[in-house]
Design an enzyme around this catalytic site. Structure first.
Site, PDB file in Angstrom:
ATOM      1  N   ASP A 346      32.364  19.285  36.946  1.00 38.55           N
ATOM      2  CA  ASP A 346      33.222  18.649  38.726  1.00 38.55           C
ATOM      3  C   ASP A 346      34.017  18.993  38.217  1.00 38.55           C
ATOM      4  O   ASP A 346      35.385  18.739  36.777  1.00 38.55           O
ATOM      5  CB  ASP A 346      32.478  17.403  38.574  1.00 38.55           C
ATOM      6  CG  ASP A 346      32.308  16.522  38.004  1.00 38.55           C
ATOM      7  OD1 ASP A 346      32.448  16.060  36.496  1.00 38.55           O
ATOM      8  OD2 ASP A 346      32.550  15.372  38.096  1.00 38.55           O
ATOM      9  N   GLU A 347      34.457  18.756  39.199  1.00 42.04           N
ATOM     10  CA  GLU A 347      36.154  18.120  40.207  1.00 42.04           C
ATOM     11  C   GLU A 347      37.630  18.570  39.750  1.00 42.04           C
ATOM     12  O   GLU A 347      38.592  17.995  38.293  1.00 42.04           O
ATOM     13  CB  GLU A 347      36.276  16.827  40.093  1.00 42.04           C
ATOM     14  CG  GLU A 347      34.611  16.160  40.879  1.00 42.04           C
ATOM     15  CD  GLU A 347      35.613  14.803  41.455  1.00 42.04           C
ATOM     16  OE1 GLU A 347      35.584  13.610  42.420  1.00 42.04           O
ATOM     17  OE2 GLU A 347      35.536  13.946  39.828  1.00 42.04           O
ATOM     18  N   ILE A 348      37.341  19.974  38.566  1.00 39.77           N
ATOM     19  CA  ILE A 348      38.581  20.176  38.353  1.00 39.77           C
ATOM     20  C   ILE A 348      39.483  20.277  39.802  1.00 39.77           C
ATOM     21  O   ILE A 348      39.659  21.088  40.964  1.00 39.77           O
ATOM     22  CB  ILE A 348      37.644  22.355  38.091  1.00 39.77           C
ATOM     23  CG1 ILE A 348      37.157  22.134  36.790  1.00 39.77           C
ATOM     24  CG2 ILE A 348      39.259  22.750  37.517  1.00 39.77           C
ATOM     25  CD1 ILE A 348      36.376  22.765  36.127  1.00 39.77           C
TER      26      ILE A 348
END
Length: 589
Positions: A346-348
């Site tokens: 998640d959340e790259i």
């Protein structure tokens, strides 16, 4: 059930000592045979509950015993519940009729437990159904279940039929019970702040009492790496907050075994390739943008290095990245026998990768950020799947507007997605794409929301208009009340075919502003609200939401949890329970 105890401040309830030992609380179930002002409180409410007229209770024999099949984890549960039943002496908040207990009749002598399949593993899809009969004439109660895990759910229910000092038990009771959803969990982040092992054990014990069955352990993140990995010891040695804030293999074994004894799966999450700043302390060569200021002054939000302080993402182009990950995956699989392996994804943040020269060169030669993630997934997913694991990713890997992979790289038979954004909309997007989903929508299930912003030097709260108060000062505010959680329908707007892809849900406690000192009150009894809705639903037999009648029952269950050593926060003044209906709302806009 014996919970690892907190500070006695959480246990002592001075009001309760004023109540007669033979108090009894109220709860009906979706199916009952008659109405009564004094039904039994079992949380979560059973699927089918029968207590025919005349409703009766008997004393429990001082020699009361539990007999069960020879199974290591069931034997541990039976021993634990026998001790609880003999010693709890629960004092309900509202007194029952004095004539409810027939003290002159023969007491209930025993509970016999029968399991037809002692080999069924603790895994998603395990049969947790059970039947419980407590005869009106005393003698022995009978609990039958297909699996050990169903028998544990029935033992919990039986324990909640017992109250008082001397102990009394409801008799003439027949229960048929099973959950609506197979995945019912709590996610705890132990990277941002560390939680001692005892806190985790207490949480798992409370989960079992609420018939929750998945402890999703978000062990590592950019902030710290507390898991001691035998083949990569430097990760914890250099990436943890200190040698006294790590989880050793023995700690993990203890937690996992405790989970089995309570019918709770322990699902590890090793989040990557983002959220890996703590890895850079041991392996700076494989982590991009480590230890940078997360959002440089003057930069646009989309140009930040991380979504919050604590930067660092694994570099998919470095061979050593996969050497470290291969060792890590191999050890985590050995430490956790659970069939699910949560791999994050998640959340790259693009700017974190772009800051690295090797990535910059890759992009300059026509590569894309999504291709970078695809390279990472293609090299790590097979490593996990080859070890007979199902991989769980956060929804970003498929749904992100910035960096995501094509669905052809995410085989539906071996990948489950966990949703956390946009409520029902993202759940719909996932299942309509054919993926199984675990629902943890921040709008409903994030327990950390509404406690303010943890960032310092932030003038946003210096607002005299009060315009920032509505969201509690946090990105996902306001605070998610138990009512909001109870009324959430995780399969809302889905077709019948799509609903079958919803495995269940998890409440989540991210720990920017939480540690062991507030753990219980942040989780309980709000997680109890989800527990009931995922076990037997949030509607009565007429289809009407039952949150109104659930209030008194949750008050009572919260009180019982407190007496069991869990510091669950109150949901009402005690006066409301003692004055039935007086705290209800009549005029609703």
């Amino acid at each position: 059930m014996s919970f690892p105890l907190r500070n006695s401040n959480f246990i002592i309830n001075t009001l309760l000592i004023l109540i007669t030992p033979l108090l009894f609380i109220i709860s009906t179930s979706p199916t009952t045979t008659s109405s009564s002002p004094f039904p039994i409180n079992v949380w979560p409410k059973p699927t089918t509950f029968r207590w025919p007229h005349p409703r009766r209770a008997l004393l429990l024999s001082p020699a009361f015993s539990i007999s069960s099949p020879n199974h290591r984890h069931l034997a541990a549960a039976a021993t634990r519940y026998l001790r609880l039943i003999h010693t709890e002496h629960h004092r309900p908040l509202v007194p029952p009729p004095a004539a409810l207990v027939n003290a002159s009749a023969a007491p209930l002598q025993a509970l016999s437990v029968h399991v037809s399949d002692l080999t069924a593993p603790l895994a998603h899809g395990a049969d947790e159904s059970y039947s419980l009969t407590v005869p009106a004439g005393g003698g022995a109660a009978r609990l039958t279940a297909r699996t050990v895990w169903g028998a544990m759910r029935g033992l919990e229910t039986f324990s909640q039929l017992v109250w008082g000092d001397p102990s009394a038990v409801a008799v003439g009771v027949d229960i048929e019970d099973s959950p609506d959803y197979g995945h019912r969990g709590v996610m705890l982040d132990t990277s941002r702040n560390y939680y001692p092992v005892e806190d985790i054990l207490r949480t798992i014990a409370a989960m079992s009492a609420n018939k929750l069955n998945v402890f999703h352990w978000h062990i590592t993140d950019s902030h710290s790496f507390p898991l001691v990995v035998p083949s990569e010891p430097e990760l914890a040695a250099k990436g943890s907050y200190g040698s006294d804030m790590v989880y050793t293999p023995d700690d993990v074994k203890r937690i996992v075994e405790f989970g089995f004894d309570h019918g709770v799966r322990v699902v590890p999450e090793i989040d990557s390739p983002a959220h890996t700043g703590s890895w850079a302390e041991a392996y700076p060569d494989i982590v991009t943008c480590a230890n940078k200021f997360w959002w440089p002054a003057g930069a646009k939000w989309e140009d930040r290095f991380a979504s919050e302080p604590g930067t660092g993402q694994l570099n998919p182009l470095k061979p050593n990245t996969y050497k470290v990950l291969r060792n890590l995956i191999n050890d985590v699989v050995r430490l956790f026998p659970e069939p699910f392996f949560h791999a994050g994804a998640d959340e790259i943040n693009p700017n974190c990768w772009k800051s690295d020269p090797t990535v910059h060169s890759f992009l300059s030669n026509g590569g894309t950020l999504s291709q970078l993630l695809e390279i990472f997934v293609n090299k790590t997913l097979p490593e996990v799947v080859s070890r007979n694991k199902t991989v769980v990713y956060w929804e970003d890997v498929l749904l992100s507007d910035v960096v995501k992979v094509d669905s052809k790289f995410l085989p539906k038979e071996s990948v489950v997605l966990q949703t956390w954004n946009n409520g029902h909309n993202n759940t719909k997007r996932i299942v309509s794409s054919g993926y199984r989903v675990i629902v943890s929508s921040a709008e409903f299930y994030y327990l950390d929301c509404g406690h303010g912003d943890f960032l310092g030097n932030n003038s946003a709260s210096d607002d005299q208009s009060g315009s920032t108060t509505g969201n509690g000062g946090s990105w996902c505010g306001p605070f998610k009340t138990w009512q909001v959680i109870y009324n959430y329908d995780i399969d809302y707007g889905l077709s019948e075919e799509e609903k079958r892809l919803v495995l269940g849900g998890e409440v989540a406690l991210w720990s920017e502003q939480a540690d062991g000192t507030v753990l219980d009150s942040r989780v309980w009894p709000r997680a109890s609200a989800m527990a009931e809705t995922l076990w037997s639903g949030n509607r009565d037999e007429s289809g009407k939401k039952r949150y109104a009648e659930a209030t008194d029952r949750l008050n009572e269950w919260r009180s019982r949890m407190v007496r069991r050593g869990v510091g669950a926060e109150p949901i009402q003044p005690l006066w409301c329970v003692r004055n039935t209906g007086m705290c209800n709302t009549v005029n609703v806009a």
